[in-house]
Design an enzyme around this catalytic site. Structure first.
Site, PDB file in Angstrom:
ATOM      1  CB  SER A  61      -0.923   0.030   1.221  1.00 26.52           C
ATOM      2  OG  SER A  61      -0.160  -0.013   2.410  1.00 26.52           O
ATOM      3  CG  ASP A 352      -4.453   5.512   6.759  1.00 21.25           C
ATOM      4  OD1 ASP A 352      -3.274   5.283   7.113  1.00 21.25           O
ATOM      5  OD2 ASP A 352      -5.003   4.890   5.825  1.00 21.25           O
ATOM      6  CG  HIS A 355      -1.321   3.838   4.516  1.00 25.06           C
ATOM      7  ND1 HIS A 355      -2.524   3.338   4.963  1.00 25.06           N
ATOM      8  CD2 HIS A 355      -0.645   2.796   3.986  1.00 25.06           C
ATOM      9  CE1 HIS A 355      -2.576   2.039   4.698  1.00 25.06           C
ATOM     10  NE2 HIS A 355      -1.448   1.679   4.119  1.00 25.06           N
TER      11      HIS A 355
END
Ligand SMILES: *[C@@H]1O[C@H](CO)[C@@H](O)[C@H](O)[C@H]1NC(C)=O
Length: 377
Positions: A61, A352, A355
């Protein structure tokens, strides 16, 4: 304004290239350069940046540009507020408020300002010829990691790369395709999920099979196999982003059993140990595989410093992410209806609970460009 005229030594044909002078002669390898005081003497020619034909991305991610939008998984970020600072305010599937480090790197190399996801049907091989992302959020080196949320395992990312090479050959011809594959810069960012989503997860089975030291060695072995695989397929200039001190991710700080809110020291120690062992393995691969340039992008210290001294980097907070309370929210729990999301994500190191924010990624991009990528460009 200065320009350099450069010729490739030993080339039967004189190749002229104009580059702006802030590019140091020292980074230009086999080029001989002559400083010209007036750029009016030569017509504008492609800049040095044009020497890298494409950026090709593998990983999780931290670099997924939206492949998971096309995968049946809950590990997605294709809804607001993800992407709210991306051009057009689009939630592309990037786990960020804006662009990723790989996007900034592409732009800095004179390539498009964002790298498209390979599975996105809006893009064609014409786009992918200048940069492509095979990454998948929630994946890892270990297939037991990608199995958790049914995302793309790393071996499948390699299969996509094989298919990409075939499509590229059909599009630009054999010779040009081989050139692109050989001269492209490869960015690999993966490994954290093997620990936070798998080894240390209450649901993970690896903890019953390996001590953490054994698991580190196991993952280093898988990493070595992966680098050999992409080398065999033609990759040469490869940058690996080592593990961050993932004990300092807001999600891990919030759930720290010993001291709530503090970084989980064991995780940071494991990340450091992994980085040391992997770097040594990469050095051995450089001796084993002729022509490979496998370089470690040292982001661990920068990451740790920014999380411990956020104000030095212009951040107001590094202990929580911008989205929601910032302690637990990620993917589906960070959505339009999540209360308390911050106004200005630039003030946060994290977007978040897991991340980095776009602004933090800019620091990573700069650091990567000035370290592992410096000798490729
Ligand atoms: C990254 O480098 C660019 C170009 O040198 C610079 O303009 C920018 O301020 C840097 N960004 C960060 C966050 O360091």
């Amino acid at each position: 304004m200065f320009h350099l005229i450069c010729s490739f030594i030993g080339s039967p044909m004189l190749v002229l290239q104009s580059v702006s002078v802030h590019v140091e002669g020292g980074t230009m390898g086999g080029l001989h350069c002559l400083l010209l005081l007036s750029f009016h003497l030569i017509a504008p020619l492609p800049s040095l940046a044009g020497r890298i034909p494409a950026v090709i991305v593998f990983g999780d991610s931290t670099v997924d540009a939206g492949n998971n939008n096309y995968v049946a998984t809950i590990a997605k970020a294709d809804f607001p507020p993800y992407g709210r600072d991306f051009p057009g305010g689009r939630a592309t599937g990037r786990f960020c408020n804006g662009r990723l480090a790989t996007d900034f790197i592409s732009e800095a190399l004179g390539l498009p300002p964002s790298i498209p996801a390979y599975l996105d049907p809006a893009y064609t091989i014409e786009d992918f010829a200048r940069g492509v992302c095979f990454a998948s959020a929630a994946t890892g080196f270990d297939t037991a990691t990608s199995d958790f949320l049914s995302v793309i395992p790393l071996w499948k990312e390699v299969e996509f790369f094989k298919e990409y090479r075939q499509r590229l050959t059909a599009y630009v011809g054999k010779k040009k395709a081989a050139y692109i594959v050989r001269e492209a810069v490869y960015i690999v960012s993966i490994g954290t999920n093997d620990f936070i989503e798998n080894y240390y997860s209450p649901l993970g089975r690896r903890r019953w099979e390996f001590t953490v030291e054994e698991y580190v060695d196991f993952i280093v072995g898988l990493a070595r196999d992966f680098f050999r695989d992409i080398y065999r397929l033609g990759a040469r200039k490869i940058s690996f982003t080592g593990l961050s001190p993932f004990g300092c991710l807001p999600s891990e700080r919030a759930t720290n059993q010993e001291t709530k809110g503090a970084c989980v020291e064991e995780y940071n120690r494991v990340a450091k140990e992994f980085n040391g062992k992997l770097e040594a393995a990469m050095q051995r691969l450089c001796e084993e595989l002729p022509g490979i340039k496998l370089r470690f992008a040292p982001l661990y210290d920068l990451f740790l410093d920014a999380t411990q001294n956020p104000s030095r980097y212009g951040f107001e907070s590094s202990s929580r992410g911008c989205c929601g309370t910032g302690k637990f929210e990620t993917s589906i729990t960070c959505n339009e209806w999540t209360p308390f999301t911050c106004e200005d994500a630039d003030k946060f190191a994290f977007w978040d609970s897991i991340h980095p924010s776009e602004r933090f990624y800019r620091f990573f991009a700069n650091q990567t460009l000035s370290t592992s990528l410096a000798e490729f460009i």
